[in-house]
Motif scaffolding. Structure first.
Motif, mmCIF file in Angstrom:
data_model
loop_
_atom_site.group_PDB
_atom_site.id
_atom_site.type_symbol
_atom_site.label_atom_id
_atom_site.label_comp_id
_atom_site.label_asym_id
_atom_site.label_seq_id
_atom_site.Cartn_x
_atom_site.Cartn_y
_atom_site.Cartn_z
ATOM 1 N N GLY A 1 0.883 -1.246 0.032
ATOM 2 C CA GLY A 1 -0.092 -0.111 0.089
ATOM 3 C C GLY A 1 0.658 1.267 -0.040
ATOM 4 N N ARG A 2 1.946 1.101 0.621
ATOM 5 C CA ARG A 2 2.980 2.480 0.575
ATOM 6 C C ARG A 2 3.907 2.772 -0.500
ATOM 7 N NH1 ARG A 2 3.733 0.139 6.077
ATOM 8 N NH2 ARG A 2 5.676 -0.491 5.387
ATOM 9 N N ASP A 3 3.838 1.624 -1.277
ATOM 10 C CA ASP A 3 4.928 1.720 -2.468
ATOM 11 C C ASP A 3 4.156 2.067 -3.649
ATOM 12 O OD1 ASP A 3 6.597 0.860 -4.493
ATOM 13 O OD2 ASP A 3 7.064 -1.157 -3.983
ATOM 14 N N VAL B 1 -0.991 -2.830 -8.602
ATOM 15 C CA VAL B 1 -2.011 -4.096 -8.369
ATOM 16 C C VAL B 1 -1.265 -4.959 -7.160
ATOM 17 C CG1 VAL B 1 -3.077 -6.115 -9.436
ATOM 18 C CG2 VAL B 1 -3.050 -3.863 -10.588
ATOM 19 N N VAL B 2 -2.103 -5.654 -6.440
ATOM 20 C CA VAL B 2 -1.437 -6.803 -5.609
ATOM 21 C C VAL B 2 -2.111 -8.031 -5.822
ATOM 22 C CG1 VAL B 2 -1.146 -7.383 -3.193
ATOM 23 C CG2 VAL B 2 -1.058 -5.042 -3.701
ATOM 24 N N LYS C 1 -5.135 -0.022 -3.266
ATOM 25 C CA LYS C 1 -4.632 -0.621 -4.671
ATOM 26 C C LYS C 1 -5.393 -1.823 -5.118
ATOM 27 C CE LYS C 1 -0.652 1.857 -4.038
ATOM 28 N NZ LYS C 1 0.594 1.230 -3.722
ATOM 29 N N LEU C 2 -5.582 -1.961 -6.135
ATOM 30 C CA LEU C 2 -6.657 -3.044 -6.546
ATOM 31 C C LEU C 2 -6.013 -4.537 -5.910
ATOM 32 C CD1 LEU C 2 -8.882 -3.334 -9.350
ATOM 33 C CD2 LEU C 2 -7.693 -5.342 -8.879
ATOM 34 N N VAL C 3 -6.619 -5.339 -5.478
ATOM 35 C CA VAL C 3 -6.180 -6.587 -4.718
ATOM 36 C C VAL C 3 -6.710 -7.891 -5.524
ATOM 37 C CG1 VAL C 3 -5.738 -7.929 -2.855
ATOM 38 C CG2 VAL C 3 -5.699 -5.510 -2.733
ATOM 39 N N ILE C 4 -6.050 -8.540 -6.167
ATOM 40 C CA ILE C 4 -6.529 -9.845 -6.735
ATOM 41 C C ILE C 4 -6.295 -11.290 -5.915
ATOM 42 C CG2 ILE C 4 -6.595 -11.341 -8.834
ATOM 43 C CD1 ILE C 4 -5.563 -8.960 -10.286
ATOM 44 N N ALA C 5 -7.222 -12.212 -5.933
ATOM 45 C CA ALA C 5 -6.818 -13.288 -5.152
ATOM 46 C C ALA C 5 -6.629 -14.315 -6.269
ATOM 47 C CB ALA C 5 -7.993 -13.857 -4.240
ATOM 48 N N GLN C 6 -5.579 -15.038 -6.240
ATOM 49 C CA GLN C 6 -5.542 -16.205 -7.317
ATOM 50 C C GLN C 6 -5.478 -17.621 -6.332
ATOM 51 O OE1 GLN C 6 -1.909 -15.863 -9.861
ATOM 52 N NE2 GLN C 6 -1.504 -18.223 -9.524
#
Length: 258
Positions: A43-45, A50-51, A99-104
């Motif tokens: 979040g700070r970077d 996207v995460v 940030k947008l967070v995607i679960a794989q």
């Protein structure tokens, strides 16, 4: 000592990987702390847009591990409070991350593991993955997860999932709105990467952060108050550098790379 979670970045995508395959990626306090730290780091970077949350092995996460559950029996109320707050901080940091967070999800996501997936913005899963909240079967309550899940699915579906403790397959989870996309095991990593890269190049990071903030804020407001919040964010966005850049690009018909 093997790291319980790993963090690396590539092409403005941060990958956070749960690394307890021998324990079915079950959650314990150390892993919860490591995941929280990594999400806050992402979040700070400013170079991360996207995460992606993923896991090694055949199971995404089986929830709490047996050793942890055994320790719970001897916890003091103070211990239980500290532990519960730590889990809340993890779920909340994912849900509110700018940030947008995607679960794989490449395997079963059970109990707390399903909670991790449910607080992400977008969920990809393999067809054979199972999802569910089994807490009621061991006399526990999926209390923290319920707060987020009602927002995602609505009360009716949440009652069904949490009160029965039954597992559902990926197709059913998709129809419920718990997951967004189903991809075969051989293709899911590439599909997640492709989706993330399109977002990196195609959407404004400022707009993503503000849109997530709006979605979070308006759900507990009256219509009038939610419209006031929307007006505030609209005005704020119009004066932002990203909005000015985007409008200029649109008017001049230039391709925009975010």
């Amino acid at each position: 000592m093997t790291q319980l979670a790993e963090y690396n970045t590539d092409n403005r995508i941060a990958y956070i990987t749960i690394n307890r395959p021998e324990k079915r990626n079950a959650l314990n306090p150390e892993l919860v702390g490591a995941l929280t730290d990594y999400f806050l780091k992402a979040g700070r970077d400013d170079d991360v847009k996207v995460v992606v949350l993923r896991a090694r092995g055949k199971v995404f996460s089986a929830g709490a591990d047996l050793e942890y559950l055994q320790k719970l029996q001897n916890n003091s109320p103070e211990d239980d409070l500290d532990d519960t707050i730590a889990i809340k901080e993890l779920l909340y940091s994912i849900y509110t991350l700018p940030k947008l967070v995607i679960a794989q999800v490449e395997g079963h996501a059970i109990a707390g593991g399903c909670g991790l997936a449910a607080v992400c913005d977008i969920v990809f899963a393999v067809p054979e993955a199972k999802f569910g909240y089994t807490e009621v079967k061991i006399g526990f309550v999926p209390a923290l997860v319920a707060c987020f899940l009602v927002r995602r699915l609505g009360e009716g579906r949440v009652r069904e999932l949490l009160l029965s403790g039954e597992l559902i397959d990926a197709a059913t989870a998709s129809s419920y709105g718990l997951i967004n996309f189903i991809a075969d095991k051989s293709e899911i990593a590439a599909q997640v990467r492709g989706y993330a890269e399109r977002l990196v190049a195609g959407v404004s990071g400022q707009s993503v952060a503000l849109t997530k903030q709006l979605i979070h804020n308006v759900q507990n407001l009256s219509l009038e108050a939610s419209l006031d919040e929307a007006i505030r964010l609209n005005v704020q966005t119009r004066s932002s550098s990203d909005c000015k850049k985007g409008i200029t690009s649109f008017l001049e018909k230039n391709k925009l790379e975010w």
